[in-house]
Motif scaffolding. Structure first.
Motif, short mmCIF file in Angstrom:
data_model
loop_
_atom_site.label_atom_id
_atom_site.label_comp_id
_atom_site.label_asym_id
_atom_site.label_seq_id
_atom_site.Cartn_x
_atom_site.Cartn_y
_atom_site.Cartn_z
N LEU A 232 -70.08 119.34 16.19
CA LEU A 232 -69.47 119.87 14.97
C LEU A 232 -69.90 121.32 14.83
CD1 LEU A 232 -67.89 119.32 12.39
CD2 LEU A 232 -70.07 118.75 11.31
N VAL B 207 -64.56 121.06 15.37
CA VAL B 207 -65.40 120.21 16.22
C VAL B 207 -65.16 120.58 17.67
CG1 VAL B 207 -65.85 117.83 16.92
CG2 VAL B 207 -65.37 118.35 14.54
N ASP C 151 -61.54 110.07 19.07
CA ASP C 151 -62.13 111.25 18.45
C ASP C 151 -61.31 111.73 17.25
OD1 ASP C 151 -64.14 111.19 20.32
OD2 ASP C 151 -63.21 112.66 21.65
N LEU D 236 -62.63 112.11 13.46
CA LEU D 236 -62.53 113.38 12.75
C LEU D 236 -61.80 113.21 11.43
CD1 LEU D 236 -63.00 116.42 12.68
CD2 LEU D 236 -60.88 116.70 13.98
N MET E 233 -54.68 117.51 11.88
CA MET E 233 -55.64 117.98 12.87
C MET E 233 -54.90 118.62 14.04
SD MET E 233 -58.03 114.58 12.71
CE MET E 233 -56.56 113.57 12.51
#
Length: 425
Positions: free
Chosen positions: A8, A87, A116, A120, A180
Motif C-alpha cells: 500500500l 497499491v 487483489d 482493494l 479501480m
C-alpha cells in the motif's frame, strides 16, 4: 485476504495523521507491506489469524451493533479523496513474488488479480466509512456485485511492477460503488491494463441486516460526473434486473432468433419437430460444459469468517477459462468480466459446485457463464451462491453454440445480451 507483500503506497488523506486507519504509512513513514495491512484489517473488525480464536472474535462482534448509525444523516459526509488508495504489486522489483502470480505460459494469473481487486475494494470501502473515534468498525463490508471489468491491455507481464488505484465513486444508503484502475510499468511509464467497478454493501456486525454508510460529497465537476455515472450504473442494473429472462419473456427480436435456431436444426427428411440435426461447424450447448468441485477450507476465509469472494472469483474464472480453451481449441484472451452477482455467502466447510457453460459465440468470441452453488450432503439441498459472466476471444473462429431446449435458449439469449453489452461498452 490480501496477496502477500502487496504494498500500500499511499492514501490521499494525510498519511501522518491517518496512519494505518485502513491504509496509510507504517513506522518511520515507509509504505506498509500487505502483512501489516492484513493485520490492520483484522483489527478493524476484531478478527484473529488463529481459526479457533477467530470464531470467538466473530461472536464478540455482536456487541458492536450499538455503534451503528440509526440513519445516514447521523454520519459525516466523506469526499472521494478520503477513500483514495494506491497499491503496488512489485512483480518486477521483487522477483520472489512472481511464482504465486505466474502461469505455465509465463503470463500473470488473472484469477490472482481478481483476488487483489476484491481486497482493494474492501479496503477502499473501509477508508470511506472510517471513524477515528471507534477502535473497531461495527460494519461488515462485503462484495455484492462486480459490475464490470474492462480489459484495456490483454497481456499482463509477470516481470513488471503493477499499480492499483481506486476510490469510492458513488454511495447509496447502505451500498458503495468503488472504481479501480490497474496499470503496469513498461518502458519507463505505467500503462493502463484494466478498469473495474465493484459494488459493496455494508452489513451489521453479524452480517444479517443492512447498515448505513457515510454519504458522499463530490468536489468539483469531475467528481460530480463520477457520481452521476454511479447513479446511471444503478439505474442500468435495475433495468437489467427488470428485463431478466428469469422474470419476463424474451423480446420479439429474441423470439425470432430462438425460432431461427430451431428451424436450422430440423431434419428436413423427416419433417418432425422432434428430429434435430446439428448444423455444420456447430456444437450442442449441452456438450460445452465443464464442472468442478471445491471443498471450502478455513485457509480461504475472509475477515468475516466466510469464504473470501476473491477466491470464488478466481476459481470461477479459471474454470470458465479452461472451458473456453477446450471449446475454442486454443488459449483464449479475456475481454471483459461483468455482472458477477454474490447472492449468498459461502460458509467454511461447504462443498462448492462450479458449473461453466459456453452460452454464446460470435466469430472469435466466446461468452461463458459460471454458476456456483453450495451442496449440503446431509439435506441434499443445493443453493445458488454466485453467477459469473466472462467474455473471451480466441485467435481463430470458434464453432457456433446451438441450444436444444427452451432453457438452453434462454441461456443463449442471456449470453448474447452480456456479449452485446461488452461490445457496446
Amino acid at each position: 485476504m490480501f496477496s502477500p507483500r502487496l504494498l500500500l503506497l499511499r492514501s490521499a488523506a494525510s498519511l501522518t495523521s491517518r496512519t494505518f486507519c485502513v491504509g496509510g504509512v507504517s513506522k518511520e513513514g515507509r509504505a506498509p507491506d500487505m502483512i501489516e495491512v492484513r493485520n490492520r484489517l483484522r483489527e478493524i473488525v476484531g478478527a484473529s489469524t488463529n481459526w479457533s480464536d477467530h470464531q470467538q472474535a466473530m461472536a464478540e462482534r455482536v456487541s458492536l451493533s450499538s455503534m451503528l448509525a440509526k440513519s445516514q444523516n447521523d454520519l459525516p459526509a466523506k469526499t472521494m479523496k478520503d477513500s483514495y488508495l494506491e497499491v503496488h504489486l512489485p512483480l518486477g522489483s521483487e522477483p520472489q513474488l512472481r511464482e504465486k502470480y505466474l502461469t505455465f505460459h509465463n503470463t500473470v494469473r488473472f484469477g490472482r488479480i481478481l483476488e487483489d481487486l476484491d481486497s482493494l475494494a474492501v479496503l477502499i470501502s473501509y477508508s470511506h466509512t472510517y471513524n477515528p473515534e471507534l477502535k473497531r468498525s461495527p460494519l461488515s463490508i462485503v462484495t455484492a456485485l462486480v459490475d464490470k471489468i474492462d480489459m484495456r491491455h490483454h497481456v499482463i507481464y509477470p516481470d513488471c511492477d503493477i499499480k492499483f488505484t481506486g476510490h469510492v465513486t458513488w454511495v447509496g444508503n447502505t451500498s458503495i460503488e468503488a472504481k479501480m484502475h490497474m496499470s503496469q510499468f513498461r518502458e519507463g511509464a505505467y500503462a493502463p491494463v484494466l478498469d473495474a467497478t465493484f459494488v459493496m454493501v455494508a452489513r451489521d456486525p453479524e452480517n444479517k441486516r443492512a447498515a448505513f454508510v457515510n454519504p458522499l460529497n463530490p468536489q468539483g465537476a469531475e467528481e460530480e460526473k463520477l457520481l452521476q455515472e454511479g447513479e446511471a450504473n444503478k439505474s442500468r442494473r435495475m433495468g437489467m434486473s427488470r428485463a431478466s429472462l428469469l422474470k419476463v419473456a424474451p423480446t420479439a427480436e429474441e423470439r425470432k432468433i430462438v425460432h431461427s435456431l430451431f428451424l436450422n436444426t430440423l431434419d428436413t427428411q423427416t419433417v418432425s419437430f422432434r428430429s434435430r440435426i446439428l448444423p455444420p461447424n456447430s456444437v450442442w450447448m449441452q456438450d460445452a460444459k465443464l464442472k468442478g468441485l471445491e471443498i471450502c477450507h478455513p485457509q480461504e476465509r475472509n475477515i468475516f469468517n466466510r469464504i473470501f469472494g476473491g477466491f470464488l472469483m478466481r476459481k470461477a474464472y479459471e474454470l470458465g477459462w479452461a472451458n473456453a480453451c477446450s471449446f475454442g481449441g486454443c488459449r483464449p484472451t479475456l475481454l471483459a468480466v461483468d455482472d458477477i452477482l454474490f447472492q449468498k455467502p459461502v460458509e467454511i466447510g461447504s462443498l462448492l459446485l462450479l458449473s461453466s457453460q459456453v452460452c454464446y459465440t460470435e466469430g472469435k468470441n466466446i461468452q461463458v457463464r459460471v454458476h456456483s452453488e453450495v451442496f449440503d450432503p446431509l439435506t441434499r439441498q443445493h443453493n445458488t451462491t454466485n453467477v459469473f459472466h466472462f467474455t473471451f476471444v480466441s485467435d481463430r473462429d470458434v464453432p457456433n453454440i446451438i441450444p436444444e431446449t427452451y432453457g438452453e435458449s434462454m441461456l443463449y439469449l442471456d449470453g448474447k445480451r452480456h456479449f452485446n453489452q461488452t461490445v457496446e461498452h
